[in-house]
Motif scaffolding. Structure first.
Motif, PDB file in Angstrom:
ATOM      1  N   ILE A  70       8.491   5.484  24.378  1.00 22.37           N
ATOM      2  CA  ILE A  70       7.854   4.214  24.734  1.00 22.37           C
ATOM      3  C   ILE A  70       6.430   4.232  24.201  1.00 22.37           C
ATOM      4  O   ILE A  70       5.744   5.261  24.246  1.00 22.37           O
ATOM      5  N   SER A  71       5.993   3.105  23.678  1.00 22.16           N
ATOM      6  CA  SER A  71       4.624   3.000  23.167  1.00 22.16           C
ATOM      7  C   SER A  71       4.157   1.566  23.327  1.00 22.16           C
ATOM      8  O   SER A  71       4.961   0.668  23.615  1.00 22.16           O
ATOM      9  N   ARG A  72       2.872   1.351  23.135  1.00 18.95           N
ATOM     10  CA  ARG A  72       2.347  -0.008  23.235  1.00 18.95           C
ATOM     11  C   ARG A  72       1.233  -0.203  22.233  1.00 18.95           C
ATOM     12  O   ARG A  72       0.511   0.750  21.892  1.00 18.95           O
ATOM     13  N   ASP A  73       1.109  -1.427  21.791  1.00 21.67           N
ATOM     14  CA  ASP A  73       0.017  -1.839  20.921  1.00 21.67           C
ATOM     15  C   ASP A  73      -0.695  -2.961  21.656  1.00 21.67           C
ATOM     16  O   ASP A  73      -0.246  -4.114  21.637  1.00 21.67           O
ATOM     17  N   ASN A  74      -1.789  -2.637  22.319  1.00 19.80           N
ATOM     18  CA  ASN A  74      -2.476  -3.632  23.141  1.00 19.80           C
ATOM     19  C   ASN A  74      -3.127  -4.725  22.283  1.00 19.80           C
ATOM     20  O   ASN A  74      -3.327  -5.840  22.758  1.00 19.80           O
ATOM     21  N   ALA A  75      -3.431  -4.409  21.044  1.00 22.92           N
ATOM     22  CA  ALA A  75      -3.989  -5.432  20.152  1.00 22.92           C
ATOM     23  C   ALA A  75      -2.950  -6.517  19.866  1.00 22.92           C
ATOM     24  O   ALA A  75      -3.286  -7.693  19.708  1.00 22.92           O
ATOM     25  N   LYS A  76      -1.689  -6.100  19.793  1.00 23.45           N
ATOM     26  CA  LYS A  76      -0.602  -7.054  19.562  1.00 23.45           C
ATOM     27  C   LYS A  76       0.073  -7.459  20.864  1.00 23.45           C
ATOM     28  O   LYS A  76       1.001  -8.267  20.859  1.00 23.45           O
ATOM     29  N   ASN A  77      -0.375  -6.875  21.962  1.00 23.50           N
ATOM     30  CA  ASN A  77       0.200  -7.200  23.267  1.00 23.50           C
ATOM     31  C   ASN A  77       1.704  -6.973  23.285  1.00 23.50           C
ATOM     32  O   ASN A  77       2.470  -7.806  23.793  1.00 23.50           O
ATOM     33  N   THR A  78       2.126  -5.869  22.730  1.00 20.95           N
ATOM     34  CA  THR A  78       3.551  -5.591  22.585  1.00 20.95           C
ATOM     35  C   THR A  78       3.859  -4.164  23.022  1.00 20.95           C
ATOM     36  O   THR A  78       3.059  -3.253  22.785  1.00 20.95           O
ATOM     37  N   VAL A  79       5.001  -4.002  23.670  1.00 23.91           N
ATOM     38  CA  VAL A  79       5.491  -2.686  24.070  1.00 23.91           C
ATOM     39  C   VAL A  79       6.788  -2.417  23.322  1.00 23.91           C
ATOM     40  O   VAL A  79       7.594  -3.332  23.116  1.00 23.91           O
ATOM     41  N   TYR A  80       6.968  -1.167  22.925  1.00 19.92           N
ATOM     42  CA  TYR A  80       8.129  -0.790  22.137  1.00 19.92           C
ATOM     43  C   TYR A  80       8.929   0.307  22.842  1.00 19.92           C
ATOM     44  O   TYR A  80       8.379   1.096  23.613  1.00 19.92           O
ATOM     45  N   LEU A  81      10.206   0.346  22.537  1.00 21.90           N
ATOM     46  CA  LEU A  81      11.046   1.464  22.947  1.00 21.90           C
ATOM     47  C   LEU A  81      11.823   1.909  21.713  1.00 21.90           C
ATOM     48  O   LEU A  81      12.739   1.209  21.265  1.00 21.90           O
ATOM     49  N   GLN A  82      11.408   3.026  21.150  1.00 22.52           N
ATOM     50  CA  GLN A  82      12.113   3.602  20.008  1.00 22.52           C
ATOM     51  C   GLN A  82      13.244   4.468  20.543  1.00 22.52           C
ATOM     52  O   GLN A  82      12.989   5.410  21.302  1.00 22.52           O
ATOM     53  N   MET A  83      14.464   4.153  20.141  1.00 24.18           N
ATOM     54  CA  MET A  83      15.630   4.868  20.648  1.00 24.18           C
ATOM     55  C   MET A  83      16.322   5.566  19.486  1.00 24.18           C
ATOM     56  O   MET A  83      16.829   4.901  18.568  1.00 24.18           O
TER      57      MET A  83
END
Length: 124
Positions: A70-83
């Protein structure tokens, strides 16, 4: 109003990879802790991964540790889940969740906002 929109689900063969994204909209200043949950047919909702507001603290279910990130890019206001290294037992609807708490949140009832879910299907 806050809306969470997930994307990136789909059908993949066992051993493959997918990346889910969650893009909040609306009054996003209220959103700090984020998490991904999943629900397979006939099973309970379970936490997959969670991340705090800065991205410096994460937590994972034992079943996905070492395979999911799990990661997040607060500049893009997006959270990711790499599976990665997906297994048929990862098949479920995956939900993004958000809470106002600054720290990491691992319990379902502490999340304030939920997305509609995105289907992930892993074939054997």
């Amino acid at each position: 109003q806050v809306q969470l929109v997930e994307s990136g689900g789909g059908l993949v063969q066992a051993g493959g990879s997918l990346r889910l994204s969650c893009a909040p909209s609306g009054r996003t200043s209220r959103l700090n802790a984020m998490g991904w949950f999943r629900q397979a047919p006939g099973k309970e909702h379970e936490l997959v991964a969670a991340i705090n507001w800065s991205g410096g603290n994460t937590a994972y279910a034992a079943s996905v540790k070492g395979r999911f990130t799990i990661s997040r890019d607060n500049a893009k206001n997006t959270v990711y889940l790499q599976m990665n290294s997906l297994k048929p037992e990862d098949t479920a609807v995956y939900y993004c969740a958000a809470a106002g708490a600054l720290g990491i949140v691992t319990t379902r009832d502490k999340y304030d906002y939920w997305g509609q879910g995105t289907q992930v299907t892993v074939s054997s």
